[in-house]
Design an enzyme around this catalytic site. Structure first.
Site, short mmCIF file in Angstrom:
data_model
loop_
_atom_site.label_atom_id
_atom_site.label_comp_id
_atom_site.label_asym_id
_atom_site.label_seq_id
_atom_site.Cartn_x
_atom_site.Cartn_y
_atom_site.Cartn_z
N ALA A 254 -42.05 -19.34 13.84
CA ALA A 254 -40.69 -19.64 13.42
C ALA A 254 -40.32 -19.47 11.90
CB ALA A 254 -40.40 -21.25 13.54
N ARG B 66 -42.03 -27.35 11.66
CA ARG B 66 -43.20 -28.11 11.09
C ARG B 66 -43.02 -27.90 9.74
NH1 ARG B 66 -44.57 -26.78 15.64
NH2 ARG B 66 -45.40 -28.37 17.12
N GLN C 141 -44.02 -16.60 18.91
CA GLN C 141 -43.71 -17.84 19.59
C GLN C 141 -42.40 -18.20 19.46
OE1 GLN C 141 -46.89 -20.74 17.76
NE2 GLN C 141 -46.82 -19.12 16.30
N HIS D 213 -43.60 -18.28 24.53
CA HIS D 213 -42.89 -19.39 24.61
C HIS D 213 -41.44 -19.07 25.12
CE1 HIS D 213 -45.64 -21.40 21.10
NE2 HIS D 213 -46.02 -21.46 22.54
N CYS E 235 -37.39 -23.48 42.83
CA CYS E 235 -37.53 -22.46 43.36
C CYS E 235 -37.76 -21.24 42.41
CB CYS E 235 -36.27 -22.19 44.24
SG CYS E 235 -34.91 -21.45 43.24
N CYS F 261 -29.63 -26.18 40.76
CA CYS F 261 -29.85 -24.96 40.83
C CYS F 261 -28.66 -24.59 42.08
CB CYS F 261 -31.26 -24.70 41.35
SG CYS F 261 -31.58 -22.99 42.20
N CYS G 40 -30.99 -23.78 45.36
CA CYS G 40 -32.01 -24.78 46.18
C CYS G 40 -31.36 -26.16 45.76
CB CYS G 40 -33.17 -24.42 45.92
SG CYS G 40 -34.02 -24.93 44.27
N SER H 23 -47.19 -22.05 11.61
CA SER H 23 -48.25 -22.78 11.17
C SER H 23 -49.63 -23.21 11.57
CB SER H 23 -47.60 -24.47 11.38
OG SER H 23 -47.44 -24.82 12.80
N ASP I 177 -43.38 -15.63 0.87
CA ASP I 177 -42.15 -15.58 1.91
C ASP I 177 -42.43 -14.30 2.92
OD1 ASP I 177 -39.15 -16.11 2.57
OD2 ASP I 177 -39.32 -14.03 2.24
#
Ligand code: NAD
Ligand code: ZN
Length: 249
Positions: free
Chosen positions: A24, A36, A101, A121, A132, A154, A157, A196, A237
């Protein structure tokens, strides 16, 4: 810090199979808060866990309401110097694989081809049915939620739809993790940018890469649990450090 930045530049220049691992922290300069860091989202908002989401319609409405609140932030975000530097690395053949991530797709927006990015992620563009597996654009579901106040079911389904970004307690997409794992074990340089290193199993990758012989370099504003095994730690940075190392504005 200048000496560390030259070392990083030299290592990147020599790398053949570098893995660029981002968190992040590479996107905070684009206006997306991390989870975090000192201004982290989790200091203000309690996340909905995967188990809660599955079990309760109330939790699903709360999750959608949160997304509706945060969506403008993501929609307005543009790649920053850090993303541009990563894209330059990949274009120069120095970044073999970007393992992220992040769920914001800003690496692709900066020009990294989709096939060079592993999204550990998932991302916020798609939604998927937990029953489904069907996938649809998340924005359309969010719009329907805005109008009705109900989480749409959905269309195929009638099952539970969820954004295709991994929640707490949700398994990672297995194919993405396997690809990241393989590249990490084969890496000669593993570069961490703005993470992190506290979210597992993603944070296992630098550890295994280092054990398999990769140089480990970490660029992060705050200390991480892997600083002591890294050969290079730059406390700065991301955009500035990588931009300077590569001469990218
Ligand atoms: P994290 O929030 O746990 O850690 C981010 C780290 O980056 C912190 O240590 C912070 O000090 C550092 N940082 C922030 N801005 C920086 C900068 N400009 N330069 C250098 N360091 C900086 O993030 P994580 O490790 O990626 O794990 C968080 C989880 O949250 C992941 O699962 C990710 O999916 C998700 N997440 C994603 C986004 C996004 O897609 N942009 C945003 C928030 C959270
Ligand atoms: Zn379904």
């Amino acid at each position: 810090m200048e000496r560390e930045i030259s070392t990083l530049a030299a290592w990147l220049g020599a790398a053949r199979r570098a893995v660029i691992f981002t968190g992040a922290g590479i996107s905070t300069a684009s206006g997306i808060p991390d989870f975090r860091g000192p201004q982290g989202l989790w200091r203000r908002i309690a996340p909905v866990t995967f188990a809660e989401y599955r079990a309760s319609a109330v939790a699903r409405r709360r999750a959608f309401a949160l997304h509706a609140q945060l969506a403008p932030l993501w929609a307005d975000a543009r790649p920053n110097r850090g993303h541009r530097a990563v894209a330059a690395l990949v274009a120069a053949g120095k970044g073999h694989l970007v393992v992220t991530q992040n769920v914001d797709r800003l690496h692709q927006a900066a020009g990294v081809p989709d096939e060079r990015v592993v999204e550990l992620h998932g991302n916020l563009e798609r939604a998927r049915c937990l029953d489904c597996g069907v996938r649809t654009p998340f924005a359309a579901l969010l719009e329907r939620f805005r109008q009705s106040g109900e989480v749409p079911a959905c269309g195929a389904c009638g099952g539970v739809m969820k954004v295709d970004a991994v929640s707490f307690g949700e398994p990672l997409p297995a194919d993405a993790f396997a690809r990241a794992w393989e590249a990490s074990l084969a890496a000669d340089l593993f570069l961490v940018l703005g993470s992190s290193l506290s979210v597992y199993p993603a944070a296992e990758l630098p550890l295994w890469a280092a054990r398999a012989g990769a140089r480990l370099a970490i660029v992060n504003r705050e200390p991480t649990p892997l600083d002591e095994i890294a050969q290079l730690v730059i406390r700065g940075d991301v955009g500035e450090v990588l931009g300077c190392a590569l001469g990218v504005a």
